[in-house]
Design an enzyme around this catalytic site. Structure first.
Site, PDB file in Angstrom:
ATOM      1  N   LEU A   8      36.396  21.430   0.990  1.00  0.00           N
ATOM      2  CA  LEU A   8      35.823  21.996  -0.226  1.00  0.00           C
ATOM      3  C   LEU A   8      36.551  21.502  -1.470  1.00  0.00           C
ATOM      4  O   LEU A   8      37.782  21.545  -1.546  1.00  0.00           O
ATOM      5  CB  LEU A   8      35.916  23.527  -0.174  1.00  0.00           C
ATOM      6  CG  LEU A   8      35.138  24.201   0.965  1.00  0.00           C
ATOM      7  CD1 LEU A   8      35.707  25.573   1.260  1.00  0.00           C
ATOM      8  CD2 LEU A   8      33.658  24.304   0.604  1.00  0.00           C
ATOM      9  N   ASP A   9      35.786  21.051  -2.440  1.00  0.00           N
ATOM     10  CA  ASP A   9      36.329  20.778  -3.757  1.00  0.00           C
ATOM     11  C   ASP A   9      36.670  22.127  -4.408  1.00  0.00           C
ATOM     12  O   ASP A   9      36.251  23.180  -3.931  1.00  0.00           O
ATOM     13  CB  ASP A   9      35.274  20.012  -4.570  1.00  0.00           C
ATOM     14  CG  ASP A   9      35.756  19.627  -5.944  1.00  0.00           C
ATOM     15  OD1 ASP A   9      36.918  19.197  -6.064  1.00  0.00           O
ATOM     16  OD2 ASP A   9      34.979  19.761  -6.899  1.00  0.00           O
ATOM     17  N   LEU A  10      37.415  22.082  -5.521  1.00  0.00           N
ATOM     18  CA  LEU A  10      37.796  23.315  -6.204  1.00  0.00           C
ATOM     19  C   LEU A  10      36.996  23.531  -7.484  1.00  0.00           C
ATOM     20  O   LEU A  10      36.134  24.412  -7.555  1.00  0.00           O
ATOM     21  CB  LEU A  10      39.303  23.287  -6.512  1.00  0.00           C
ATOM     22  CG  LEU A  10      39.880  24.533  -7.189  1.00  0.00           C
ATOM     23  CD1 LEU A  10      39.692  25.771  -6.331  1.00  0.00           C
ATOM     24  CD2 LEU A  10      41.359  24.315  -7.520  1.00  0.00           C
TER      25      LEU A  10
END
Length: 216
Positions: A8-10
């Protein structure tokens, strides 16, 4: 279960960090004596590594880009880092991943020292098996390098079990470079058509749709 590891990207994927990032970009540009671009142009800074943004969007030389990053971090390290909030539905989504025996991993281009503070501050750290980010010295700042580092740390042999989730083309392109599937999220900061042009395998409009894609 097709996808076990959910990378997951932030920024723009789990958190709405627009205020902090743009305030720090403005601060850096003012320090550099650069006129502020229009808001739509400023939004381009959300997602890519800062060095890339300052060189591509501002035309800075490598030396000037590094100076701008120093100015950016002057404000970000104490103020901008917490001009941020978790998207509604993000924690419910992460809970569902855990309950379904998935392994959530944070794979962000943000420096790890900042990502660690953010996920602790906003209660996301307990959901994450691993937090991977860039280093302040500029190493491991491309999404492909970050993904590869996470794969190595987790000792994943079967890349077909990984899904990279993010809101910008760098997330999609990084996934492709590493030979893993990707899912773009259209609620983030991508320009219209950006995720499609980058070749995202799937695109989700919200966390419910994202979970359904993962759970196919």
């Amino acid at each position: 279960m097709r996808y076990k590891y959910i990378f997951l990207d932030l920024d723009g994927t789990l958190t709405d960090s627009k205020e902090g990032i743009l305030n720090c970009v403005k601060y850096a540009l003012e320090k550099m004596g650069t006129p502020l671009p229009e808001p739509a142009e400023l939004n381009k800074f959300i997602g890519p590594p800062l060095f890339v943004s300052f060189t591509e969007f501002c035309g800075y030389s490598p030396e000037d880009a590094r100076r701008a990053i120093t100015f950016y971090r002057e404000r970000f390290s104490d103020i901008g880092i917490f001009e941020n909030k978790v998207y509604d539905g993000a924690e419910k989504f992460l809970n569902k991943l855990i309950d379904s025996a998935r392994i959530p991993v944070l794979a962000t281009s943000k420096p790890k020292i900042y990502a660690d503070r953010i996920v602790v501050r906003y209660g996301l750290r307990p959901y994450l098996k691993l937090v991977v980010g860039a280093e302040l010295n500029g190493t491991r700042d491309s999404k492909a390098e970050i993904i590869e580092y996470a794969i190595d740390k987790l000792e994943i042999d079967d890349r077909s079990r990984i899904l990279m989730v993010g809101d910008r083309r760098q997330d999609i392109e990084g996934a492709k470079q590493c030979g893993i599937d990707s899912c773009g999220v259209s609620y983030g900061y991508a320009a219209p058509g950006e995720l499609e042009s980058a070749g995202a395998d799937n695109i989700a409009a919200d966390f419910d749709e994202l979970y359904n894609i993962i759970n196919k």
